[in-house]
Design a protein around this motif. Sequence first.
Motif, short mmCIF file in Angstrom:
data_model
loop_
_atom_site.label_atom_id
_atom_site.label_comp_id
_atom_site.label_asym_id
_atom_site.label_seq_id
_atom_site.Cartn_x
_atom_site.Cartn_y
_atom_site.Cartn_z
N SER A 65 33.41 43.60 37.89
CA SER A 65 34.22 44.58 38.63
C SER A 65 33.32 45.63 39.27
O SER A 65 32.45 46.20 38.60
CB SER A 65 35.21 45.27 37.67
OG SER A 65 35.92 46.29 38.34
N LEU A 66 33.51 45.87 40.55
CA LEU A 66 32.75 46.90 41.26
C LEU A 66 33.42 48.24 40.99
O LEU A 66 34.52 48.54 41.49
CB LEU A 66 32.71 46.61 42.76
CG LEU A 66 31.87 47.57 43.61
CD1 LEU A 66 30.42 47.58 43.16
CD2 LEU A 66 31.96 47.20 45.08
N VAL A 67 32.77 49.05 40.18
CA VAL A 67 33.35 50.30 39.70
C VAL A 67 33.61 51.26 40.87
O VAL A 67 32.75 51.49 41.72
CB VAL A 67 32.39 50.97 38.68
CG1 VAL A 67 32.96 52.33 38.23
CG2 VAL A 67 32.19 50.06 37.48
N GLY A 68 34.83 51.81 40.89
CA GLY A 68 35.19 52.79 41.91
C GLY A 68 35.80 52.19 43.15
O GLY A 68 36.28 52.93 44.02
N SER A 69 35.78 50.86 43.28
CA SER A 69 36.36 50.24 44.47
C SER A 69 37.89 50.28 44.40
O SER A 69 38.47 50.08 43.34
CB SER A 69 35.88 48.78 44.61
OG SER A 69 36.21 48.02 43.46
N GLU A 70 38.51 50.54 45.53
CA GLU A 70 39.97 50.65 45.59
C GLU A 70 40.45 50.16 46.96
O GLU A 70 40.16 50.80 47.98
CB GLU A 70 40.40 52.10 45.37
CG GLU A 70 41.91 52.31 45.35
CD GLU A 70 42.61 51.56 44.27
OE1 GLU A 70 43.68 50.97 44.57
OE2 GLU A 70 42.11 51.54 43.13
N PRO A 71 41.14 49.01 47.02
CA PRO A 71 41.51 48.13 45.92
C PRO A 71 40.26 47.57 45.21
O PRO A 71 39.19 47.49 45.80
CB PRO A 71 42.30 47.01 46.61
CG PRO A 71 42.67 47.53 47.95
CD PRO A 71 41.60 48.49 48.33
N GLU A 72 40.46 47.17 43.97
CA GLU A 72 39.33 46.71 43.16
C GLU A 72 38.72 45.44 43.74
O GLU A 72 39.42 44.50 44.12
CB GLU A 72 39.80 46.43 41.73
CG GLU A 72 38.68 45.96 40.81
CD GLU A 72 39.19 45.50 39.46
OE1 GLU A 72 38.36 45.28 38.58
OE2 GLU A 72 40.43 45.35 39.31
N ILE A 73 37.40 45.44 43.82
CA ILE A 73 36.65 44.25 44.22
C ILE A 73 36.14 43.61 42.94
O ILE A 73 35.36 44.23 42.20
CB ILE A 73 35.48 44.63 45.15
CG1 ILE A 73 36.02 45.33 46.41
CG2 ILE A 73 34.66 43.40 45.53
CD1 ILE A 73 34.94 45.95 47.28
N TRP A 74 36.57 42.39 42.65
CA TRP A 74 36.24 41.78 41.37
C TRP A 74 36.09 40.27 41.49
O TRP A 74 36.56 39.66 42.45
CB TRP A 74 37.30 42.12 40.32
CG TRP A 74 38.66 41.56 40.63
CD1 TRP A 74 39.62 42.12 41.43
CD2 TRP A 74 39.20 40.31 40.18
NE1 TRP A 74 40.73 41.31 41.50
CE2 TRP A 74 40.51 40.19 40.74
CE3 TRP A 74 38.73 39.29 39.36
CZ2 TRP A 74 41.33 39.08 40.50
CZ3 TRP A 74 39.54 38.18 39.12
CH2 TRP A 74 40.82 38.09 39.69
N ARG A 75 35.41 39.71 40.48
CA ARG A 75 35.23 38.27 40.38
C ARG A 75 35.33 37.84 38.92
O ARG A 75 35.04 38.63 38.01
CB ARG A 75 33.84 37.84 40.90
CG ARG A 75 33.47 38.35 42.28
CD ARG A 75 34.20 37.61 43.38
NE ARG A 75 33.73 38.02 44.70
CZ ARG A 75 34.35 38.93 45.46
NH1 ARG A 75 35.45 39.52 45.04
NH2 ARG A 75 33.87 39.24 46.65
N GLU A 76 35.71 36.59 38.70
CA GLU A 76 35.56 35.98 37.39
C GLU A 76 34.68 34.75 37.55
O GLU A 76 34.92 33.92 38.43
CB GLU A 76 36.91 35.60 36.77
CG GLU A 76 37.62 36.77 36.13
CD GLU A 76 38.77 36.38 35.23
OE1 GLU A 76 38.99 35.17 35.01
OE2 GLU A 76 39.47 37.28 34.73
#
Length: 205
Positions: free
Chosen positions: A11-22
């Motif tokens: 998770s890229l901290v502070g991103s909004e909307p959240e930018i994330w991967r699994e």
Amino acid sequence: MYQKIFRFRVSLVGSEPEIWREIDVPDHYNFWELHVAIQDAMGWLDYHLHDFTPRKAGPTKGMRIGLPESEFDESTVAGWEFSIKKYFTALGNTIDYVYDFGDHWHHEITLVGMFLSSMESEYPLCIAGEMACPPEDCGGLFGYQNLVEILTDENHNEHDDTVNWLKNHVKKYWPYKPDVFSPKKVKFSDSFVRWQHAFNQESAE
């Protein structure tokens, strides 16, 4: 025959909307291999330095994990010398990962799953995620938010310059669509080849 797989949420901290991967990786990976998998899954180009900062001091005795500045650097453990399973011992274990110390892209890497998979299955694998990766060198989260605002406003006085910068400076990102990401399009590179390249660059400097 089976292999043990770790599933991480990035998770890229502070991103909004959240930018994330699994992502799924074998548990025998070291931190250098995890770094390369994160770079490829997120969409970074590995142009800059990085480090992992443990939240529990035990496994590394408080030292960061990444690229030591020299053989005498006692503050950083070389990523390729430290196995991820020495740190990630239980679900929920989290480590901080920063890419590009200038733009300071801070990620939380959390172990969210452990399972067995056939030895014939190929890893790493990106299984989920949302939002495109910010372009390299765009100025951190504030610069990224500003860039998105400019791109969505064709009348903005910096719109044309921003489009030209993306087209010419960071060609991979054009056309850039902040809300578009497909796990199926993620291609993982060879971590050993990447390590050789990084080592040769460091030696040349």
